[in-house]
Motif scaffolding. Structure first.
Motif, PDB file in Angstrom:
ATOM      1  N   VAL A 111       0.858  -1.181   0.000  1.00 37.33           N
ATOM      2  CA  VAL A 111       0.000   0.000   0.000  1.00 37.33           C
ATOM      3  C   VAL A 111       0.898   1.237   0.000  1.00 37.33           C
ATOM      4  CG1 VAL A 111      -1.843   1.250   1.181  1.00 37.33           C
ATOM      5  CG2 VAL A 111      -1.787  -1.270   1.246  1.00 37.33           C
ATOM      6  N   VAL A 112       0.859   1.994  -1.090  1.00 34.85           N
ATOM      7  CA  VAL A 112       1.706   3.174  -1.250  1.00 34.85           C
ATOM      8  C   VAL A 112       1.071   4.398  -0.601  1.00 34.85           C
ATOM      9  CG1 VAL A 112       2.794   4.721  -2.932  1.00 34.85           C
ATOM     10  CG2 VAL A 112       2.675   2.245  -3.383  1.00 34.85           C
ATOM     11  N   ASN A 113      -0.264   4.512  -0.753  1.00 30.43           N
ATOM     12  CA  ASN A 113      -0.953   5.693  -0.233  1.00 30.43           C
ATOM     13  C   ASN A 113      -2.430   5.389  -0.080  1.00 30.43           C
ATOM     14  OD1 ASN A 113      -1.142   8.349   0.679  1.00 30.43           O
ATOM     15  ND2 ASN A 113      -1.695   9.119  -1.347  1.00 30.43           N
ATOM     16  N   VAL A 114      -3.103   6.033   0.884  1.00 34.46           N
ATOM     17  CA  VAL A 114      -4.548   5.928   1.071  1.00 34.46           C
ATOM     18  C   VAL A 114      -5.091   7.336   1.235  1.00 34.46           C
ATOM     19  CG1 VAL A 114      -6.417   5.008   2.478  1.00 34.46           C
ATOM     20  CG2 VAL A 114      -4.327   3.672   2.190  1.00 34.46           C
ATOM     21  N   GLN A 115      -6.072   7.697   0.377  1.00 38.73           N
ATOM     22  CA  GLN A 115      -6.603   9.052   0.455  1.00 38.73           C
ATOM     23  C   GLN A 115      -8.007   9.083  -0.166  1.00 38.73           C
ATOM     24  OE1 GLN A 115      -4.168  12.021  -1.419  1.00 38.73           O
ATOM     25  NE2 GLN A 115      -5.292  13.739  -0.518  1.00 38.73           N
ATOM     26  N   GLY A 116      -8.941   9.629   0.615  1.00 38.11           N
ATOM     27  CA  GLY A 116     -10.288   9.851   0.100  1.00 38.11           C
ATOM     28  C   GLY A 116     -10.992   8.617  -0.406  1.00 38.11           C
ATOM     29  N   GLY A 117     -10.863   7.494   0.298  1.00 39.10           N
ATOM     30  CA  GLY A 117     -11.529   6.268  -0.119  1.00 39.10           C
ATOM     31  C   GLY A 117     -10.852   5.537  -1.265  1.00 39.10           C
ATOM     32  N   ARG A 118      -9.708   6.032  -1.717  1.00 38.67           N
ATOM     33  CA  ARG A 118      -8.975   5.409  -2.808  1.00 38.67           C
ATOM     34  C   ARG A 118      -7.559   5.098  -2.342  1.00 38.67           C
ATOM     35  NH1 ARG A 118     -10.005   5.928  -8.307  1.00 38.67           N
ATOM     36  NH2 ARG A 118     -12.162   5.703  -7.664  1.00 38.67           N
ATOM     37  N   ALA A 119      -7.041   3.946  -2.722  1.00 36.05           N
ATOM     38  CA  ALA A 119      -5.686   3.555  -2.335  1.00 36.05           C
ATOM     39  C   ALA A 119      -4.839   3.327  -3.577  1.00 36.05           C
ATOM     40  CB  ALA A 119      -5.710   2.296  -1.484  1.00 36.05           C
ATOM     41  N   THR A 120      -3.571   3.649  -3.455  1.00 38.23           N
ATOM     42  CA  THR A 120      -2.593   3.340  -4.496  1.00 38.23           C
ATOM     43  C   THR A 120      -1.762   2.161  -4.000  1.00 38.23           C
ATOM     44  OG1 THR A 120      -2.465   5.664  -5.144  1.00 38.23           O
ATOM     45  CG2 THR A 120      -0.679   4.222  -5.879  1.00 38.23           C
ATOM     46  N   ILE A 121      -1.689   1.119  -4.810  1.00 44.13           N
ATOM     47  CA  ILE A 121      -0.934  -0.066  -4.396  1.00 44.13           C
ATOM     48  C   ILE A 121       0.080  -0.418  -5.474  1.00 44.13           C
ATOM     49  CG2 ILE A 121      -2.803  -0.990  -2.982  1.00 44.13           C
ATOM     50  CD1 ILE A 121      -3.338  -3.016  -5.220  1.00 44.13           C
ATOM     51  N   ALA A 122       1.208  -0.941  -5.041  1.00 42.35           N
ATOM     52  CA  ALA A 122       2.264  -1.380  -5.958  1.00 42.35           C
ATOM     53  C   ALA A 122       2.217  -2.897  -6.059  1.00 42.35           C
ATOM     54  CB  ALA A 122       3.625  -0.914  -5.450  1.00 42.35           C
ATOM     55  N   LEU A 123       1.872  -3.388  -7.271  1.00 44.41           N
ATOM     56  CA  LEU A 123       1.824  -4.826  -7.503  1.00 44.41           C
ATOM     57  C   LEU A 123       3.218  -5.386  -7.743  1.00 44.41           C
ATOM     58  CD1 LEU A 123      -1.244  -4.784  -9.923  1.00 44.41           C
ATOM     59  CD2 LEU A 123      -1.264  -5.291  -7.483  1.00 44.41           C
ATOM     60  N   SER A 124       4.086  -4.544  -8.320  1.00 42.59           N
ATOM     61  CA  SER A 124       5.497  -4.888  -8.539  1.00 42.59           C
ATOM     62  C   SER A 124       6.245  -3.572  -8.667  1.00 42.59           C
ATOM     63  CB  SER A 124       5.652  -5.749  -9.802  1.00 42.59           C
ATOM     64  OG  SER A 124       5.407  -4.966 -10.953  1.00 42.59           O
ATOM     65  N   ASP A 125       7.523  -3.640  -8.986  1.00 42.79           N
ATOM     66  CA  ASP A 125       8.305  -2.412  -9.132  1.00 42.79           C
ATOM     67  C   ASP A 125       7.771  -1.533 -10.253  1.00 42.79           C
ATOM     68  OD1 ASP A 125       9.924  -3.196  -7.080  1.00 42.79           O
ATOM     69  OD2 ASP A 125      11.483  -4.049  -8.365  1.00 42.79           O
ATOM     70  N   ASP A 126       7.158  -2.169 -11.275  1.00 44.45           N
ATOM     71  CA  ASP A 126       6.730  -1.418 -12.457  1.00 44.45           C
ATOM     72  C   ASP A 126       5.218  -1.283 -12.594  1.00 44.45           C
ATOM     73  OD1 ASP A 126       9.436  -1.158 -13.360  1.00 44.45           O
ATOM     74  OD2 ASP A 126       9.330  -3.250 -14.014  1.00 44.45           O
ATOM     75  N   LEU A 127       4.448  -1.973 -11.770  1.00 42.89           N
ATOM     76  CA  LEU A 127       2.988  -1.967 -11.917  1.00 42.89           C
ATOM     77  C   LEU A 127       2.337  -1.374 -10.678  1.00 42.89           C
ATOM     78  CD1 LEU A 127       2.379  -5.486 -13.523  1.00 42.89           C
ATOM     79  CD2 LEU A 127       2.459  -3.278 -14.676  1.00 42.89           C
ATOM     80  N   VAL A 128       1.637  -0.255 -10.870  1.00 44.93           N
ATOM     81  CA  VAL A 128       0.936   0.435  -9.783  1.00 44.93           C
ATOM     82  C   VAL A 128      -0.535   0.542 -10.158  1.00 44.93           C
ATOM     83  CG1 VAL A 128       0.731   2.589  -8.475  1.00 44.93           C
ATOM     84  CG2 VAL A 128       2.988   1.729  -9.135  1.00 44.93           C
ATOM     85  N   ALA A 129      -1.444   0.306  -9.192  1.00 47.31           N
ATOM     86  CA  ALA A 129      -2.877   0.329  -9.466  1.00 47.31           C
ATOM     87  C   ALA A 129      -3.611   1.192  -8.459  1.00 47.31           C
ATOM     88  CB  ALA A 129      -3.434  -1.092  -9.443  1.00 47.31           C
ATOM     89  N   GLN A 130      -4.731   1.773  -8.916  1.00 47.29           N
ATOM     90  CA  GLN A 130      -5.640   2.516  -8.059  1.00 47.29           C
ATOM     91  C   GLN A 130      -6.816   1.599  -7.706  1.00 47.29           C
ATOM     92  OE1 GLN A 130      -4.964   5.754  -7.083  1.00 47.29           O
ATOM     93  NE2 GLN A 130      -3.029   5.413  -8.182  1.00 47.29           N
ATOM     94  N   VAL A 131      -7.156   1.527  -6.422  1.00 46.38           N
ATOM     95  CA  VAL A 131      -8.233   0.631  -5.976  1.00 46.38           C
ATOM     96  C   VAL A 131      -9.092   1.358  -4.948  1.00 46.38           C
ATOM     97  CG1 VAL A 131      -6.831  -1.445  -6.352  1.00 46.38           C
ATOM     98  CG2 VAL A 131      -6.835  -0.351  -4.111  1.00 46.38           C
ATOM     99  N   ASP A 132     -10.331   0.879  -4.782  1.00 46.25           N
ATOM    100  CA  ASP A 132     -11.160   1.371  -3.683  1.00 46.25           C
ATOM    101  C   ASP A 132     -10.574   0.834  -2.384  1.00 46.25           C
ATOM    102  OD1 ASP A 132     -12.739   2.653  -5.447  1.00 46.25           O
ATOM    103  OD2 ASP A 132     -14.506   1.387  -5.204  1.00 46.25           O
ATOM    104  N   ALA A 133     -10.396   1.731  -1.406  1.00 48.29           N
ATOM    105  CA  ALA A 133      -9.701   1.346  -0.174  1.00 48.29           C
ATOM    106  C   ALA A 133     -10.657   0.729   0.836  1.00 48.29           C
ATOM    107  CB  ALA A 133      -9.024   2.570   0.446  1.00 48.29           C
ATOM    108  N   ALA A 134     -10.283  -0.422   1.382  1.00 52.93           N
ATOM    109  CA  ALA A 134     -11.002  -0.987   2.516  1.00 52.93           C
ATOM    110  C   ALA A 134     -10.707  -0.137   3.757  1.00 52.93           C
ATOM    111  CB  ALA A 134     -10.558  -2.434   2.748  1.00 52.93           C
TER     112      ALA A 134
END
Length: 354
Positions: free
Chosen positions: A245-268
């Motif tokens: 988990v890279v960051n959590v803000q406003g109900g949305r989280a940024t997560i790093a799946l690998s060094d090169d792949l980053v995704a935006q997801v709804d945060a639990a």
């Protein structure tokens, strides 16, 4: 509203081995509840305790507020259908169905009427004089179901009753049982290890693992919003990856799946920056070759394409990282080794805190 059936702090041990551990479970009248889990997870033991063939080591089981855990099976008014049907080979279909009514010592005329009505209900009236060996697997299954229904029990218990049938017949019988449940308002407790079967038939599914309920919800919630890693893996197919988990803000989280792949997801609610989490994404939620301007657009390489008739399974890779996507057969001309943009909506994936 008082639960129709209630397990309170029920445990079951065989010697030093605990199969069920402090189970609390309620079942409402008219509900179709499936107990789903791998072999050894405790689901059949629960059914056997409800039927009266096993007694809890601790805890209580009640039916409409009355304790039944000390009652013998014949006083619980529950019909049971087993995987092997348990039909009497020397009896005709009609005699098999009549057997529980004869045990209740009902008048012969009443037995004949009830048997005829029950066999007509499952479209077996014309086979009433045949023996089980003269029937197909699906017909034997319907006879076993009819025998469980004929004495109008308060609950029907089914222990993997469709496991011995081929795929096409099993799917047909799923719909038949579902239709009977709706038409007669039956309360059904159904044990299965088949996820598709549970999703197709149930009002609710209780997913078991190691003698405990991991999650109990409607099929939609179980499939779309699994609460644990086990449920996400066990129900259907998913891409499950440990992420940071890279960051959590406003109900949305940024997560790093690998060094090169980053995704935006709804945060639990329990997600926090800096922790590990499990990222789950169903193959059918992924879009290939879609607009790269969306919230999640990952550039990957097509590693393989597998034909499944009505759809394609596309294996995607970037370095050591892999995904499986499910695509409509004519959705694109996918070539092995070609780059492709993979996109998905943040709402389409589930992120589980460890």
């Amino acid at each position: 509203m008082q639960p129709f059936i209630q397990f309170e702090a029920v445990s079951k041990s065989f010697g030093a081995h605990t199969v069920i551990d402090s189970l609390d479970l309620t079942i409402q009248q008219g509900e179709f509840l499936s107990l789903l889990g791998p072999s050894g997870s405790g689901k059949t033991t629960i059914l056997m305790m409800l039927a009266g063939f096993e007694r809890p080591t601790r805890g209580t089981i009640t039916l409409e507020g009355t304790r039944i855990d000390q009652l013998p099976p014949h006083r619980r008014e529950m019909g049971v259908v087993f995987q092997n049907y348990a039909l009497f080979p020397h009896m005709t279909v009609a005699e098999n169905v009549a057997f529980p009514l004869e045990m209740k010592k009902l008048p012969r005329a009443e037995i004949a009427t009830k048997v005829e009505r029950a066999l007509d209900m499952v479209r077996l009236g014309q086979l009433k004089n045949r023996r089980p060996s003269q029937l197909s697997g699906g017909q034997q299954q319907r006879v076993a179901l009819t025998r469980a229904l004929v004495f109008e029990p308060r609950v029907i218990l089914m222990d993997e009753p469709l496991g011995a049938l081929d795929k096409q017949l099993r799917e047909h019988m799923q719909l038949e049982i579902r239709e009977l449940h709706k038409r007669l308002g039956l309360t059904i407790v159904f044990v299965t290890h088949d996820q598709s079967e549970a999703l197709t038939m149930s009002d609710r599914i209780a997913v078991f693992n190691g003698g405990r309920i991991e999650q109990i919800d409607s099929p939609f919630v179980i499939y779309d919003t699994p609460r644990t890693r086990f449920v996400a893996q066990f129900i259907g197919e998913t891409n499950l990856i440990e992420a940071d988990v890279v960051n959590v803000q406003g109900g949305r989280a940024t997560i790093a799946l690998s060094d090169d792949l980053v995704a935006q997801v709804d945060a639990a609610p329990e997600l926090a920056k800096g922790q590990k989490a499990w990222f789950s994404l169903r193959p059918e939620r992924m879009r290939l070759g879609a607009d790269p301007a969306g919230d999640n657009a990952l550039t990957m390489t097509i590693a393989d394409c597998i034909y499944h008739g009505d759809h394609m399974r596309v294996q995607l890779a970037q370095g050591q990282f892999t995904f499986t996507a499910r695509c409509e057969r004519l959705a694109g001309d996918w070539k092995v080794g070609a780059p492709v943009v993979v996109s998905f909506d943040p709402r389409d994936c589930t992120v589980l805190a460890p």
